[in-house]
Structures are given as structure tokens and as C-alpha cells.
Write an enzyme that holds these catalytic residues in place. Structure first.
Site, PDB file in Angstrom:
ATOM      1  N   LYS A  34       0.355   6.079  -9.085  1.00 18.08           N
ATOM      2  CA  LYS A  34      -0.811   6.542  -9.862  1.00 18.08           C
ATOM      3  C   LYS A  34      -1.809   6.945  -8.870  1.00 18.08           C
ATOM      4  O   LYS A  34      -1.888   6.614  -7.860  1.00 18.08           O
ATOM      5  CB  LYS A  34      -1.231   5.411 -10.935  1.00 18.08           C
ATOM      6  CG  LYS A  34      -1.766   4.092 -10.286  1.00 18.08           C
ATOM      7  CD  LYS A  34      -2.564   4.116  -9.378  1.00 18.08           C
ATOM      8  CE  LYS A  34      -3.975   4.675  -9.396  1.00 18.08           C
ATOM      9  NZ  LYS A  34      -4.883   4.013  -8.628  1.00 18.08           N
ATOM     10  N   ASP A  83     -10.352   6.545  -8.924  1.00 22.39           N
ATOM     11  CA  ASP A  83      -9.060   5.876  -8.517  1.00 22.39           C
ATOM     12  C   ASP A  83      -8.649   4.605  -9.011  1.00 22.39           C
ATOM     13  O   ASP A  83      -7.465   4.441  -9.671  1.00 22.39           O
ATOM     14  CB  ASP A  83      -8.876   6.138  -6.960  1.00 22.39           C
ATOM     15  CG  ASP A  83      -7.512   5.182  -6.397  1.00 22.39           C
ATOM     16  OD1 ASP A  83      -6.664   6.234  -6.277  1.00 22.39           O
ATOM     17  OD2 ASP A  83      -7.617   4.184  -6.090  1.00 22.39           O
TER      18      ASP A  83
HETATM   19  P1  NAP Z   1      -3.081   5.002   2.206  1.00 25.35           P
HETATM   20  O1  NAP Z   1      -3.024   3.417   2.758  1.00 25.35           O
HETATM   21  O2  NAP Z   1      -4.134   5.925   2.587  1.00 25.35           O
HETATM   22  O3  NAP Z   1      -1.409   5.483   2.475  1.00 25.35           O
HETATM   23  C1  NAP Z   1      -1.284   6.870   2.354  1.00 25.35           C
HETATM   24  C2  NAP Z   1       0.239   7.021   2.864  1.00 25.35           C
HETATM   25  O4  NAP Z   1       0.510   8.370   2.576  1.00 25.35           O
HETATM   26  C3  NAP Z   1      -0.146   7.022   4.528  1.00 25.35           C
HETATM   27  O5  NAP Z   1       0.900   6.093   4.926  1.00 25.35           O
HETATM   28  C4  NAP Z   1       0.234   8.495   4.675  1.00 25.35           C
HETATM   29  O6  NAP Z   1       0.919   8.616   6.108  1.00 25.35           O
HETATM   30  C5  NAP Z   1       1.157   9.169   3.723  1.00 25.35           C
HETATM   31  N1  NAP Z   1       1.067  10.643   3.778  1.00 25.35           N
HETATM   32  C6  NAP Z   1       0.345  11.249   3.616  1.00 25.35           C
HETATM   33  N2  NAP Z   1       0.495  12.702   3.508  1.00 25.35           N
HETATM   34  C7  NAP Z   1       1.818  12.588   3.458  1.00 25.35           C
HETATM   35  C8  NAP Z   1       2.813  13.752   3.366  1.00 25.35           C
HETATM   36  N3  NAP Z   1       2.733  14.491   3.216  1.00 25.35           N
HETATM   37  N4  NAP Z   1       4.454  13.003   3.519  1.00 25.35           N
HETATM   38  C9  NAP Z   1       4.585  11.866   3.614  1.00 25.35           C
HETATM   39  N5  NAP Z   1       3.378  10.756   3.781  1.00 25.35           N
HETATM   40  C10 NAP Z   1       2.358  10.908   3.675  1.00 25.35           C
HETATM   41  O7  NAP Z   1      -3.148   4.997   0.445  1.00 25.35           O
HETATM   42  P2  NAP Z   1      -2.884   3.933  -0.557  1.00 25.35           P
HETATM   43  O8  NAP Z   1      -3.942   3.055  -0.704  1.00 25.35           O
HETATM   44  O9  NAP Z   1      -1.394   3.439   0.008  1.00 25.35           O
HETATM   45  O10 NAP Z   1      -2.781   4.916  -1.718  1.00 25.35           O
HETATM   46  C11 NAP Z   1      -1.420   5.729  -1.988  1.00 25.35           C
HETATM   47  C12 NAP Z   1      -1.610   6.007  -3.614  1.00 25.35           C
HETATM   48  O11 NAP Z   1      -1.326   4.830  -4.125  1.00 25.35           O
HETATM   49  C13 NAP Z   1      -2.925   6.551  -4.155  1.00 25.35           C
HETATM   50  O12 NAP Z   1      -2.577   7.477  -5.067  1.00 25.35           O
HETATM   51  C14 NAP Z   1      -3.199   5.316  -4.762  1.00 25.35           C
HETATM   52  O13 NAP Z   1      -4.081   5.433  -5.701  1.00 25.35           O
HETATM   53  C15 NAP Z   1      -2.039   4.538  -5.023  1.00 25.35           C
HETATM   54  N6  NAP Z   1      -2.298   3.063  -5.117  1.00 25.35           N
HETATM   55  C16 NAP Z   1      -3.220   2.476  -4.320  1.00 25.35           C
HETATM   56  C17 NAP Z   1      -3.472   1.003  -4.484  1.00 25.35           C
HETATM   57  C18 NAP Z   1      -4.228   0.086  -3.358  1.00 25.35           C
HETATM   58  O14 NAP Z   1      -4.442  -0.852  -3.518  1.00 25.35           O
HETATM   59  N7  NAP Z   1      -4.250   0.790  -2.381  1.00 25.35           N
HETATM   60  C19 NAP Z   1      -2.875   0.251  -5.484  1.00 25.35           C
HETATM   61  C20 NAP Z   1      -2.097   0.912  -6.587  1.00 25.35           C
HETATM   62  C21 NAP Z   1      -1.936   2.455  -6.293  1.00 25.35           C
HETATM   63  P3  NAP Z   1       0.061   8.673   7.700  1.00 25.35           P
HETATM   64  O15 NAP Z   1      -0.812   7.379   7.520  1.00 25.35           O
HETATM   65  O16 NAP Z   1       1.336   8.563   8.437  1.00 25.35           O
HETATM   66  O17 NAP Z   1      -0.600   9.920   7.920  1.00 25.35           O
END
Ligand code: NAP
Length: 308
Positions: free
Chosen positions: A91, A169
Site C-alpha cells: 500500500k 501514508d
Molecule cells: P523504505 O524503507 O524507504 O524502503 C524502500 C525500498 O525501495 C528501499 O529498499 C529502496 O532501495 C527500494 N527502491 C526504491 N526504488 C526502487 C526501484 N526502482 N527498484 C527497486 N527498489 C527500489 O520504505 P518502506 O517503509 O519499506 O515503505 C515501502 C512501501 O511500503 C511504502 O509504500 C509504504 O507505504 C509501505 N509500507 C510501509 C510500512 C512501514 O511501517 N514502514 C508499513 C506498511 C507499508 P534502496 O534503499 O536500495 O535505494
């Protein structure tokens, strides 16, 4: 039956915290690879720098879980679908509604499963709340989602950029629950979005919705909450008050309270496996639609700059 070979694309916070254990805990899947540009990946699992590299040099996969920020999802998902690969979208399912609709149409055309996952809908209290509310008259709803962005999203520059949604978010999780448990559709009447003067996405928002029978639904989103955090939905009905707290994990009814175990991501992967095995997709854009309407109709207010 052979396990579904799945790669996680975007091995960031949510992938490590939830997707990896949920995939490893579900015999229907085997974790074939991880992908992200600046990360070393996991011990013992092939890691590639991009989806292109995965598809040209990596192990074969049947499915991918897209855990990247939303702004880059469409191209990755469209590319995977065009190769006949099933796609799980974290999401929010995209940065715009139109791109999610395009993916839905593409998946249907090529007969591949697309799953827009709403993890909060799998929180323990949500299904019983939905069942209880289905028989009630809804008088008033209050959604309070107040958390500390410095605790939950440190260093996530993407979240403040256009398409990153800011406080929506986490707020979209509340809307994913509300659109699931409330018996009637609801829509935005007015909203105020509060944006730090140096950021493109809101740090707080106050929203007034109304359902199709006229019940008022108020939503208070704030990322400046220090101390106790709130993820509550309170529904006043003709049979008393229902409260879902801790993001849907705890359900309080007039008859008593129940605290279920954390089954959100296990539930999502069970659902994804059954969609793939059954040849179906599940793409509900209702929560994203309400967020898009807030950006469409909300009044903007500026506040102090936010520095991570
Ligand atoms: P995050 O920690 O910033 O991780 C994002 C990841 O995506 C990083 O590993 C980044 O890689 C990678 N990435 C960016 N561009 C990419 C590409 N073009 N190809 C492949 N990998 C790519 O973010 P997150 O908190 O995990 O959140 C990600 C998603 O999950 C969001 O939509 C968020 O709303 C959702 N979400 C998050 C949570 C939470 O608690 N954090 C909970 C539920 C859902 P690099 O670091 O190597 O650049």
C-alpha cells in the site's frame, strides 16, 4: 504443488520487518531473490540491483512483491505483468489512481494476478468489527491517527515528495479499515491539509466525510504526536460504541474487549497465494480514492518547516 517463486523488489523497512518473515512462514512461497539499488540484500538469497537485472540475470520467478516507494511502482509492476509475473503491490497501490486502473486492466488482459494489499484490513479486530457493524445503524465515526513521524519514518525522503502522501501514508491504513468495516460508502465534504513550508506533502490533515445515509465521519491525522500514539476508529451506533484501537489489532465492543494476535502479513500472503492459485486479482482502490479526493478538494495551510 511447487511453491510460488517470489522476489521482493524494494528490500527496505517493511520488506525486512514483515514480508521476509511472512514469505518464509508460508509454504506456498519460496523467496527466490531480492532487488534494490543500494542494499546488499539478505544472507543466502540472490540479490539484484534492479528488476531488469532480475529478469535478465536472476533466478526465475513467478511473482514479485513490490515494496518500493509508490512513485516508482507503476513501471515496475507493468514490466512484471508484461512478463506474466504475478504482482503484489504494497500500500498505497500507486502514486495515482489512473496508473492503478491501468495495471488492473493490464493484469486482466494477460491473465496474471494483481493484488493491491491493504495490510490493516487483516488486523485481528477488523473482520469481527465489520461483521458487528453490518447489523447496526451508524450514527457517527471518529478516526484518530496521530503518530510521531520521526519515530516511524526517519530518513524517508520519498514520503515528503509528491506522490509520497505525507501523513496519508499511515492515514490510508485507517481509510482501508474504514472503507472495509463501515456498511455504506462515504465521501469527502471538506478537508484541511497542513504542509510544512519546505515539503510537498502534508504533516497533518483534518477531514470531514459523510456516508450515503448522512452519518458524519471525522478524521484527525497528525504526524507531530509525541508520547502515546493513537491509531483508533470509534463508531457510535444504535447498539453502543465500537472502538478499534492499535491500528485494528484490538476490538472493544459494549460486550467486552478482544486483543488478537498479529496476523496482518501472514493473512496478506495467504490471500496472494489463493489469488494466484485461483487465477484472480484483487484491486480495491477505495482508500486511495478518498486520499486523492483530499488532495483534490482540501484547503492547504502552511506550517513550520520540517527537517528530519
Ligand atoms: P523504505 O524503507 O524507504 O524502503 C524502500 C525500498 O525501495 C528501499 O529498499 C529502496 O532501495 C527500494 N527502491 C526504491 N526504488 C526502487 C526501484 N526502482 N527498484 C527497486 N527498489 C527500489 O520504505 P518502506 O517503509 O519499506 O515503505 C515501502 C512501501 O511500503 C511504502 O509504500 C509504504 O507505504 C509501505 N509500507 C510501509 C510500512 C512501514 O511501517 N514502514 C508499513 C506498511 C507499508 P534502496 O534503499 O536500495 O535505494
Amino acid at each position: 504443488m511447487d511453491p510460488i517463486r517470489i522476489a521482493i523488489v524494494g528490500i527496505g523497512k517493511i520488506a525486512r520487518d514483515q514480508h521476509v518473515p511472512a514469505i518464509r512462514g508460508n509454504g506456498a512461497f519460496s523467496l527466490a531473490a531480492t532487488v534494490s539499488p543500494h542494499d546488499a540484500g539478505l544472507d543466502g538469497v540472490p540479490h539484484l540491483a534492479s528488476l531488469d537485472e532480475l529478469l535478465t540475470q536472476g533466478p526465475a520467478v513467478d511473482a514479485i512483491a513490490l515494496c518500493t516507494p509508490p512513485q516508482v511502482r507503476y513501471d515496475l509492476a507493468a514490466h512484471a505483468l508484461s512478463r506474466g509475473i504475478h504482482v503484489f503491490l504494497e500500500k498505497p497501490p500507486g502514486a495515482t489512481l489512473a496508473e492503478v486502473e491501468a495495471l488492473k486492466a493490464q493484469a486482466a488482459k494477460v491473465d496474471v494476478s494483481l493484488f493491491a494489499a491493504w495490510h490493516s484490513r487483516f488486523a485481528a479486530g477488523v473482520a469481527p468489527a465489520r461483521a458487528w457493524l453490518s447489523e447496526r445503524r451508524i450514527d457517527k465515526v471518529s478516526i484518530i491517527w496521530r503518530e510521531d513521524v520521526r519515530v516511524w519514518h526517519p530518513g524517508q525522503a520519498w514520503i515528503w515528495q509528491p506522490g509520497g502522501l505525507g501523513v496519508f501514508d499511515p492515514g490510508i491504513n485507517a481509510l482501508s479499515i474504514a472503507t472495509h468495516i463501515l456498511p455504506r460508502p462515504f465521501f469527502l465534504k471538506d478537508a484541511t491539509l497542513v504542509l510544512p513550508e519546505n515539503q510537498a506533502a502534508p504533516i497533518a490533515a483534518d477531514l470531514h466525510f459523510r456516508d450515503t445515509a448522512g452519518a458524519a465521519i471525522h478524521m484527525d491525522l497528525d504526524w507531530r504526536q509525541t508520547g502515546p500514539q493513537s491509531w483508533d476508529i470509534i463508531v457510535e451506533t444504535d447498539a453502543g460504541t465500537l472502538k478499534l484501537s492499535q491500528g485494528g489489532a484490538v476490538l472493544h465492543l459494549p460486550s467486552g474487549s478482544d486483543h488478537g494476535e498479529d496476523i496482518e502479513y501472514a493473512g496478506l500472503y495467504a490471500r496472494f497465494a489463493s489469488l494466484i492459485r485461483g487465477g484472480h486479482s484483487d484491486v480495491d482502490t477505495a482508500p486511495l480514492r478518498l486520499v486523492a479526493d483530499a488532495f483534490l478538494r482540501g484547503r492547504r495551510e502552511a506550517t513550520d518547516a520540517f527537517h528530519d
